[in-house]
Design a protein around this motif. Sequence first.
Motif, PDB file in Angstrom:
ATOM      1  N   ALA A 133     -21.812  19.825  11.277  1.00 31.20           N
ATOM      2  CA  ALA A 133     -20.910  20.442  12.243  1.00 31.20           C
ATOM      3  C   ALA A 133     -21.616  20.881  13.520  1.00 31.20           C
ATOM      4  O   ALA A 133     -20.957  21.302  14.482  1.00 31.20           O
ATOM      5  CB  ALA A 133     -20.218  21.652  11.605  1.00 31.20           C
ATOM      6  N   VAL A 134     -22.942  20.752  13.545  1.00 34.75           N
ATOM      7  CA  VAL A 134     -23.718  21.235  14.697  1.00 34.75           C
ATOM      8  C   VAL A 134     -23.812  20.184  15.789  1.00 34.75           C
ATOM      9  O   VAL A 134     -23.817  20.504  16.980  1.00 34.75           O
ATOM     10  CB  VAL A 134     -25.126  21.666  14.241  1.00 34.75           C
ATOM     11  N   GLY A 135     -23.913  18.911  15.384  1.00 34.46           N
ATOM     12  CA  GLY A 135     -24.007  17.839  16.366  1.00 34.46           C
ATOM     13  C   GLY A 135     -25.415  17.413  16.705  1.00 34.46           C
ATOM     14  O   GLY A 135     -25.613  16.515  17.531  1.00 34.46           O
ATOM     15  N   LEU A 249     -32.670   3.215  14.182  1.00 39.36           N
ATOM     16  CA  LEU A 249     -32.143   3.842  15.391  1.00 39.36           C
ATOM     17  C   LEU A 249     -32.688   3.245  16.673  1.00 39.36           C
ATOM     18  O   LEU A 249     -32.130   3.473  17.748  1.00 39.36           O
ATOM     19  CB  LEU A 249     -32.452   5.346  15.374  1.00 39.36           C
ATOM     20  N   THR A 250     -33.771   2.471  16.595  1.00 40.55           N
ATOM     21  CA  THR A 250     -34.425   1.999  17.821  1.00 40.55           C
ATOM     22  C   THR A 250     -34.575   0.493  17.927  1.00 40.55           C
ATOM     23  O   THR A 250     -34.730  -0.027  19.034  1.00 40.55           O
ATOM     24  CB  THR A 250     -35.826   2.622  17.955  1.00 40.55           C
ATOM     25  N   ASP A 251     -34.542  -0.218  16.826  1.00 39.07           N
ATOM     26  CA  ASP A 251     -34.759  -1.668  16.861  1.00 39.07           C
ATOM     27  C   ASP A 251     -33.444  -2.360  17.216  1.00 39.07           C
ATOM     28  O   ASP A 251     -32.437  -2.199  16.514  1.00 39.07           O
ATOM     29  CB  ASP A 251     -35.264  -2.134  15.495  1.00 39.07           C
ATOM     30  N   ALA A 252     -33.442  -3.161  18.264  1.00 39.12           N
ATOM     31  CA  ALA A 252     -32.215  -3.816  18.734  1.00 39.12           C
ATOM     32  C   ALA A 252     -31.602  -4.709  17.670  1.00 39.12           C
ATOM     33  O   ALA A 252     -30.387  -4.926  17.651  1.00 39.12           O
ATOM     34  CB  ALA A 252     -32.504  -4.621  19.992  1.00 39.12           C
ATOM     35  N   ARG A 253     -32.413  -5.262  16.785  1.00 37.97           N
ATOM     36  CA  ARG A 253     -31.883  -6.133  15.730  1.00 37.97           C
ATOM     37  C   ARG A 253     -30.987  -5.374  14.761  1.00 37.97           C
ATOM     38  O   ARG A 253     -30.191  -5.968  14.043  1.00 37.97           O
ATOM     39  CB  ARG A 253     -33.024  -6.791  14.962  1.00 37.97           C
ATOM     40  N   ASP A 364     -22.314   8.005  14.355  1.00 33.52           N
ATOM     41  CA  ASP A 364     -22.745   7.731  15.727  1.00 33.52           C
ATOM     42  C   ASP A 364     -24.116   8.348  16.027  1.00 33.52           C
ATOM     43  O   ASP A 364     -24.373   8.810  17.134  1.00 33.52           O
ATOM     44  CB  ASP A 364     -21.714   8.249  16.732  1.00 33.52           C
ATOM     45  N   LEU A 365     -24.982   8.349  15.059  1.00 32.94           N
ATOM     46  CA  LEU A 365     -26.313   8.907  15.256  1.00 32.94           C
ATOM     47  C   LEU A 365     -27.069   8.173  16.364  1.00 32.94           C
ATOM     48  O   LEU A 365     -27.039   6.950  16.450  1.00 32.94           O
ATOM     49  CB  LEU A 365     -27.135   8.784  13.966  1.00 32.94           C
ATOM     50  N   GLU A 366     -27.779   8.933  17.195  1.00 34.95           N
ATOM     51  CA  GLU A 366     -28.684   8.342  18.172  1.00 34.95           C
ATOM     52  C   GLU A 366     -29.819   9.317  18.437  1.00 34.95           C
ATOM     53  O   GLU A 366     -29.672  10.535  18.260  1.00 34.95           O
ATOM     54  CB  GLU A 366     -27.961   8.007  19.476  1.00 34.95           C
ATOM     55  N   LEU A 367     -30.954   8.781  18.845  1.00 34.69           N
ATOM     56  CA  LEU A 367     -32.084   9.644  19.165  1.00 34.69           C
ATOM     57  C   LEU A 367     -31.732  10.561  20.333  1.00 34.69           C
ATOM     58  O   LEU A 367     -31.087  10.136  21.299  1.00 34.69           O
ATOM     59  CB  LEU A 367     -33.306   8.815  19.545  1.00 34.69           C
ATOM     60  N   SER A 368     -32.159  11.809  20.255  1.00 34.96           N
ATOM     61  CA  SER A 368     -31.964  12.727  21.375  1.00 34.96           C
ATOM     62  C   SER A 368     -33.239  12.876  22.197  1.00 34.96           C
ATOM     63  O   SER A 368     -33.258  13.620  23.191  1.00 34.96           O
ATOM     64  CB  SER A 368     -31.512  14.100  20.862  1.00 34.96           C
ATOM     65  N   ARG A 391     -28.758  13.218  17.784  1.00 33.69           N
ATOM     66  CA  ARG A 391     -27.501  13.873  18.122  1.00 33.69           C
ATOM     67  C   ARG A 391     -26.352  12.984  17.640  1.00 33.69           C
ATOM     68  O   ARG A 391     -26.520  11.776  17.413  1.00 33.69           O
ATOM     69  CB  ARG A 391     -27.404  14.111  19.637  1.00 33.69           C
ATOM     70  N   PHE A 392     -25.190  13.596  17.524  1.00 35.14           N
ATOM     71  CA  PHE A 392     -24.019  12.900  17.004  1.00 35.14           C
ATOM     72  C   PHE A 392     -22.808  13.789  17.247  1.00 35.14           C
ATOM     73  O   PHE A 392     -22.934  14.978  17.561  1.00 35.14           O
ATOM     74  CB  PHE A 392     -24.168  12.609  15.494  1.00 35.14           C
ATOM     75  N   ALA A 393     -21.636  13.197  17.137  1.00 42.16           N
ATOM     76  CA  ALA A 393     -20.415  13.996  17.271  1.00 42.16           C
ATOM     77  C   ALA A 393     -20.292  14.917  16.060  1.00 42.16           C
ATOM     78  O   ALA A 393     -20.380  14.461  14.916  1.00 42.16           O
ATOM     79  CB  ALA A 393     -19.206  13.071  17.353  1.00 42.16           C
ATOM     80  N   PRO A 394     -20.123  16.205  16.287  1.00 37.18           N
ATOM     81  CA  PRO A 394     -20.004  17.130  15.153  1.00 37.18           C
ATOM     82  C   PRO A 394     -18.883  16.731  14.209  1.00 37.18           C
ATOM     83  O   PRO A 394     -17.815  16.245  14.630  1.00 37.18           O
ATOM     84  CB  PRO A 394     -19.701  18.470  15.827  1.00 37.18           C
ATOM     85  N   VAL A 395     -19.135  16.922  12.928  1.00 39.63           N
ATOM     86  CA  VAL A 395     -18.183  16.571  11.887  1.00 39.63           C
ATOM     87  C   VAL A 395     -17.882  17.827  11.081  1.00 39.63           C
ATOM     88  O   VAL A 395     -18.811  18.474  10.563  1.00 39.63           O
ATOM     89  CB  VAL A 395     -18.711  15.463  10.962  1.00 39.63           C
ATOM     90  N   ALA A 396     -16.620  18.173  10.963  1.00 44.32           N
ATOM     91  CA  ALA A 396     -16.248  19.363  10.179  1.00 44.32           C
ATOM     92  C   ALA A 396     -16.537  19.115   8.709  1.00 44.32           C
ATOM     93  O   ALA A 396     -16.378  18.009   8.206  1.00 44.32           O
ATOM     94  CB  ALA A 396     -14.768  19.667  10.386  1.00 44.32           C
ATOM     95  N   GLY A 397     -16.933  20.171   8.019  1.00 46.65           N
ATOM     96  CA  GLY A 397     -17.254  20.050   6.613  1.00 46.65           C
ATOM     97  C   GLY A 397     -16.030  19.824   5.746  1.00 46.65           C
ATOM     98  O   GLY A 397     -14.915  19.982   6.149  1.00 46.65           O
TER      99      GLY A 397
END
Length: 397
Positions: A133-135, A249-253, A364-368, A391-397
């Motif tokens: 929920a934090v994002g 998270l980083t390899d284009a493949r 939608d995880l991505e490096l911050s 970082r990612f869009a917060p998700v309610a529990g």
Amino acid sequence: MTVEPRPTPIHGPAFAADPQPVYERLRRHGAVAPVEVAPGVEALLVTDYQAALDLLRDTDTFSKDSRAWQRTVAPDSPLLPVLGYRPTALFSDGETHARYRAVITDALALFEPHRLQRQVAGTAHRLIDRFAAVGHADLIAEYARQLPAFALTTWFGVPEEQRVEVVAAITGLIESTAKAGASYGKLLEVVTAMVAERRERPRHDLASWYVTHPVGLDDDEVIRQITLTLIAGHEPTTNLIGNALLRLLTDARYAGSLFGGAMTAHQAIDEVLWHEPPMANLSAHYPRYDITFHGREIKAGTLVLVSYAAANSQAAPPTDGSGLRSGESAHLAWAAGPHACPARDPALLIAITAIEQLGSRLSDLELSTPAEDLIWRPGPFHRALTHLPVRFAPVAG
């Protein structure tokens, strides 16, 4: 006259940040090259794949007993918590090694894979609940380091209030800094108390299994086998999860494929085991007598380490998808020969489950932080991130 190259340091921040060019330079000196594994402490590092296999399988020429070498380094050397002799499977040969290893392999056989997978998945969801929920999150401190720690400390019956300090102690001793000795001492303190308690009141846990195993280990042998299993089970699995998540998270493949299912997780883990094994340089061996090994003269008792990372880079399959699955078991990330890691299957299960559960919850995880700004933990033995901020869009529990 051939001039012997000066030992190359493999323990500082510069090496940790980009080790592969160092391995390439070392390989110019042949299959075995001189390195510095701590300030003032030299060793030989095997960087050639075939030479590594030859060493790992040759129990007649090489011993795992480090006591003669240990007398050549300072008693407070930060390497001793990892390389100093103890009565465990890691430092023993022949029948003694077989006796100690039997306790560990018999203990690992107690865990049915489906039960283990359910336990790890449940733990993964509880960990994700803490930051969903934090994002944002640090996937090393808040996830990759916590998952194997919870599994191992639960299995062994480590008191809940001591689990954090056990994990901190394992991390500290592997880094081989000035605090390594104190870290190992803290781990011994916790395990010693556990073993004494289990002698009086056995439970249904792995600590009790080690205490009551039919081979009849004494208290010190039990303590040392338990500490070995905790260290060898936690640190590599944590690093494997972290390194595989970074690749996803980083390899284009792998673009967007963190959320694509178990096969993708397995592929990323296979690539990490080939290209960035969680324990990069280890398998300490010592020649029993003066030898010539792959063209290099080596004195008896010399510390010889195997670079899984360097050897693997010689034999790795292509990463374009054309040969990713071929020969996956031929990498040396689990070592080889009689001292090969006995925990391969549970470690893989934990890592794959960790990645699957994370992808199923946070889409939608991505490096911050830019990947090039990530910091790798210094030390001669591991390949490990200090942090993996996302970082990612917060998700309610």
